[in-house]
Design a protein around this motif. Structure first.
Motif, PDB file in Angstrom:
ATOM      1  N   SER A 145       0.395   4.285  -2.726  1.00  0.00           N
ATOM      2  CA  SER A 145       0.249   5.702  -2.378  1.00  0.00           C
ATOM      3  C   SER A 145       1.349   6.544  -3.008  1.00  0.00           C
ATOM      4  CB  SER A 145       0.272   5.862  -0.855  1.00  0.00           C
ATOM      5  OG  SER A 145      -0.894   5.316  -0.282  1.00  0.00           O
ATOM      6  N   LEU A 168      -7.574   0.183   1.275  1.00  0.00           N
ATOM      7  CA  LEU A 168      -6.619   1.188   0.805  1.00  0.00           C
ATOM      8  C   LEU A 168      -7.279   2.545   0.719  1.00  0.00           C
ATOM      9  CD1 LEU A 168      -3.935   2.155  -0.399  1.00  0.00           C
ATOM     10  CD2 LEU A 168      -4.784   1.497  -2.638  1.00  0.00           C
ATOM     11  N   PHE A 186       0.474   6.909  -6.628  1.00  0.00           N
ATOM     12  CA  PHE A 186      -0.654   7.831  -6.769  1.00  0.00           C
ATOM     13  C   PHE A 186      -0.193   9.284  -6.682  1.00  0.00           C
ATOM     14  CE2 PHE A 186      -3.400  10.488  -4.036  1.00  0.00           C
ATOM     15  CZ  PHE A 186      -4.413  10.752  -4.919  1.00  0.00           C
ATOM     16  N   THR A 187       0.608   9.594  -5.681  1.00  0.00           N
ATOM     17  CA  THR A 187       1.049  10.971  -5.478  1.00  0.00           C
ATOM     18  C   THR A 187       1.933  11.440  -6.627  1.00  0.00           C
ATOM     19  OG1 THR A 187       0.983  10.591  -3.092  1.00  0.00           O
ATOM     20  CG2 THR A 187       2.150  12.546  -3.863  1.00  0.00           C
ATOM     21  N   PHE A 219      -5.811   6.151  -0.490  1.00  0.00           N
ATOM     22  CA  PHE A 219      -4.610   6.807  -0.998  1.00  0.00           C
ATOM     23  C   PHE A 219      -4.162   7.903  -0.040  1.00  0.00           C
ATOM     24  CE2 PHE A 219      -6.257   5.490  -5.334  1.00  0.00           C
ATOM     25  CZ  PHE A 219      -5.234   4.587  -5.556  1.00  0.00           C
ATOM     26  N   GLN A 220      -2.892   7.898   0.283  1.00  0.00           N
ATOM     27  CA  GLN A 220      -2.303   8.930   1.127  1.00  0.00           C
ATOM     28  C   GLN A 220      -1.330   9.753   0.292  1.00  0.00           C
ATOM     29  OE1 GLN A 220      -0.485   6.768   4.324  1.00  0.00           O
ATOM     30  NE2 GLN A 220      -2.418   6.362   5.368  1.00  0.00           N
ATOM     31  N   TRP A 221      -1.163  11.015   0.701  1.00  0.00           N
ATOM     32  CA  TRP A 221      -0.199  11.867  -0.007  1.00  0.00           C
ATOM     33  C   TRP A 221       1.200  11.440   0.409  1.00  0.00           C
ATOM     34  CZ3 TRP A 221      -0.705  14.901  -4.069  1.00  0.00           C
ATOM     35  CH2 TRP A 221       0.379  15.716  -4.420  1.00  0.00           C
ATOM     36  N   ARG A 222       1.887  10.768  -0.486  1.00  0.00           N
ATOM     37  CA  ARG A 222       3.205  10.200  -0.182  1.00  0.00           C
ATOM     38  C   ARG A 222       4.119  10.504  -1.373  1.00  0.00           C
ATOM     39  NH1 ARG A 222       4.288   6.183   3.633  1.00  0.00           N
ATOM     40  NH2 ARG A 222       6.360   5.252   3.428  1.00  0.00           N
ATOM     41  N   TRP A 246       0.814  -1.211   0.000  1.00  0.00           N
ATOM     42  CA  TRP A 246       0.000   0.000   0.000  1.00  0.00           C
ATOM     43  C   TRP A 246       0.851   1.265   0.000  1.00  0.00           C
ATOM     44  CZ3 TRP A 246      -3.580  -1.830  -2.227  1.00  0.00           C
ATOM     45  CH2 TRP A 246      -4.501  -2.753  -1.772  1.00  0.00           C
ATOM     46  N   GLU A 247       2.033   1.196   0.592  1.00  0.00           N
ATOM     47  CA  GLU A 247       2.943   2.337   0.513  1.00  0.00           C
ATOM     48  C   GLU A 247       3.358   2.587  -0.940  1.00  0.00           C
ATOM     49  OE1 GLU A 247       6.138   1.406   3.130  1.00  0.00           O
ATOM     50  OE2 GLU A 247       5.097   2.119   4.939  1.00  0.00           O
TER      51      GLU A 247
END
Length: 537
Positions: free
Chosen positions: A103, A231, A106-107, A233-236, A99-100
């Protein structure tokens, strides 16, 4: 590029693996079928609204930009770069690491496509000037094409994130929501054409707004499926993340390798702008090609890529070879009769679907000739999807890129030579011939890389397909020879004739395969039986 060493002997994948791929492809194909039906309704509305006018040419030239990006990302490079890496993480690493990676991807993606969109809106006049040299003498047409391009450019943001989400869900064998997403895109465009376009001074701008809203809908419909699997999505912002770097190395060459067809179509759009109605005829011709290609070719390639990626990650190359063999046989089983039907029914199909309102009989003839040029290469368009998926599963995007460059130069050379005698139809034929070159190169290299493919098995399957296609050809020739297609009314009768012809053709086709006890038909039949048993149990 070094060859993959010959692996130790291993058993072929069990029939369950084939049924799993076929089942996933069937689900994707069913959803894609729904999308294509709505797409036809959308295109019929656009044909009635715009015909083959200057506004139509402006829209289809402008739409080439977001449509190309959709093919590159949603059905091409994003999936081919993301799925193998994500599948490897999901297979071999922890859920947290997986998942990291998602993310971080995604970012990074969102940052890049937002910047590209901003730049694209600013430089849209230059893009249009390059895409449509035939419009240079008409400042009004250049202006409206530029405005349409600027309106539709934000579509890139939504469709890119939607493609990433699709890659995650497909890697987890969740195919339903990604496959249904285009349905909502078409609904949005249809609603915009019906209700927004009539309110605007330039109705075509309303359609362009519908394209952007449709892109957003494609993303939103997939988010519940991702959330359900834990999941968010995180801002990473980690462009240096090892997995993201590997995706970057894969996606750059795959942008060319997976999307050679779309690049060639873009070249054709540029050249077609020199012919009145040329961009419109090519667009509608390719729309009919995309119907079987999307339902079967893209669906099977989408379903097969996660399986190929998992086999490559485990080093199970015997299983990977068998999966490629199965994919090629299924493509031939489905695409070749569709190709015969499109070629022989090209006039009835274009007439029935598009010849309404501003779309004239001359436009039908122009679109049908474009369809013929494209259709002779339908087998190559579909086969490329499977062969390229095999390369991408092994995280090799360079080989398809090299083949794509060769095919692209061939397309340009052929287009310049064929557009004189054949006009826009020559451009379509050039695309088909370059796709044949592309797949020939890829098959030769893949055969060497995998130390052989069971071509005898594939050849026997194709032989059965060609024999079974004879009743398809006979029925379609009879339907096409009827004089009703030169008349302007009797639409219900025409629709019944086309439906009847397709039904009889498929009955004869499947019946012939049943007599030959075709393994491909057995897979489909076992899948149907399994579905029935599940519903009745």
């Amino acid at each position: 590029m070094s060859d993959i060493p010959q692996p130790p002997p291993s058993s072929n994948p069990p029939p369950d693996a084939h049924r799993s791929i076929a089942g996933a492809a069937g689900l994707i194909g069913l959803a894609t079928f729904s999308s294509r039906i709505l797409g036809f309704i959308r295109d019929m509305l656009l044909a009635r609204l715009l015909g083959a006018s200057a506004s139509a040419d402006a829209f289809f030239v402008a739409y080439r930009v977001p449509n190309l990006l959709r093919e590159l990302l949603a059905e091409g490079s994003m999936s081919s770069a993301f799925i193998p890496v994500f599948t490897e993480y999901h297979t071999l690493r922890s859920k947290k690491e997986t998942w990291e990676l998602a993310s971080a991807a995604f970012t990074t993606l969102l940052s890049i496509v937002t910047l590209i969109t901003l730049i694209g809106v600013v430089v849209a006049p230059t893009i249009v000037w390059l895409l449509a040299p035939g419009f240079h003498d008409d400042p009004t047409q250049l202006e409206i094409t530029t405005v349409l391009t600027q309106v539709m450019f934000p579509y890139l943001i939504f469709i890119s994130v939607a493609a990433l989400t699709m890659g995650i869900l497909n890697s987890l064998r969740a195919f339903a929501a990604p496959a249904l997403a285009p349905v909502f895109f078409n609904i949005c465009v249809i609603m915009a054409a019906l209700f927004l376009a009539p309110l605007l001074e330039e109705p075509v701008i309303g359609v362009a707004i519908g394209v952007v809203i449709g892109g957003l809908a494609q993303l939103v419909i997939q988010l519940p499926g991702v959330h359900k699997r834990g999941l968010l999505f995180q801002w990473r912002f980690e462009p240096g993340h090892p997995g993201v770097r590997r995706m970057g190395r894969l996606i750059i060459p795959s942008l060319l390798g997976m999307s050679v067809t779309q690049i060639n179509i873009t070249v054709n759009t540029i050249l077609a702008s020199y012919f009145d109605g040329g961009p419109t005829y090519l667009f509608y011709g390719m729309r009919l090609i995309q119907f079987p290609l999307g339902i079967f070719g893209v669906a099977l390639a989408t379903a097969i890529l996660p399986t190929l990626s998992a086999q490559a990650a485990k080093g199970a190359m015997d299983e990977l070879r068998e999966t490629v063999d199965f994919g090629l046989r299924m493509i031939g089983f489905i695409i070749l009769p569709a190709m015969a039907g499109l070629i022989l029914l090209r006039i009835p199909l274009v007439h029935l679907f598009f010849e309404h309102g501003a779309f004239s009989s001359a436009d039908t003839e122009g679109t049908a000739t474009a369809l013929l040029g494209y259709a002779v290469g339908l087998w190559a368009f579909a086969g490329i999807r499977i062969i390229v998926a095999a390369f991408y599963s092994m995280q090799d995007t360079k080989t398809p890129a090299i083949a794509a460059v060769a095919a692209m130069f061939m397309n340009i050379l052929l287009a310049l030579n064929l557009m004189g005698p054949l006009q826009h139809a020559g451009l379509a034929l050039a695309t088909a011939l370059s796709a044949m070159l592309n797949i020939t190169i890829l098959i030769a290299v893949l055969t060497h890389r995998l130390h052989g493919i069971d071509w005898w098995h594939v050849g026997k399957s194709l032989g059965r397909v060609l024999i079974a296609t004879i009743p398809v050809a006979l029925v379609c020739m009879w339907i096409s020879s009827l004089g009703i297609w030169q008349r302007e009314d009797e639409w219900i009768t025409k629709g019944i004739l086309v439906a009847l012809g397709i039904g009889i053709s498929m009955g004869g086709y499947m019946g012939t395969h049943a007599l030959y006890r075709s393994p491909e038909l057995d897979v489909l039949w076992q899948l149907v039986q399994l579905k029935v048993l599940r519903r009745t149990s």
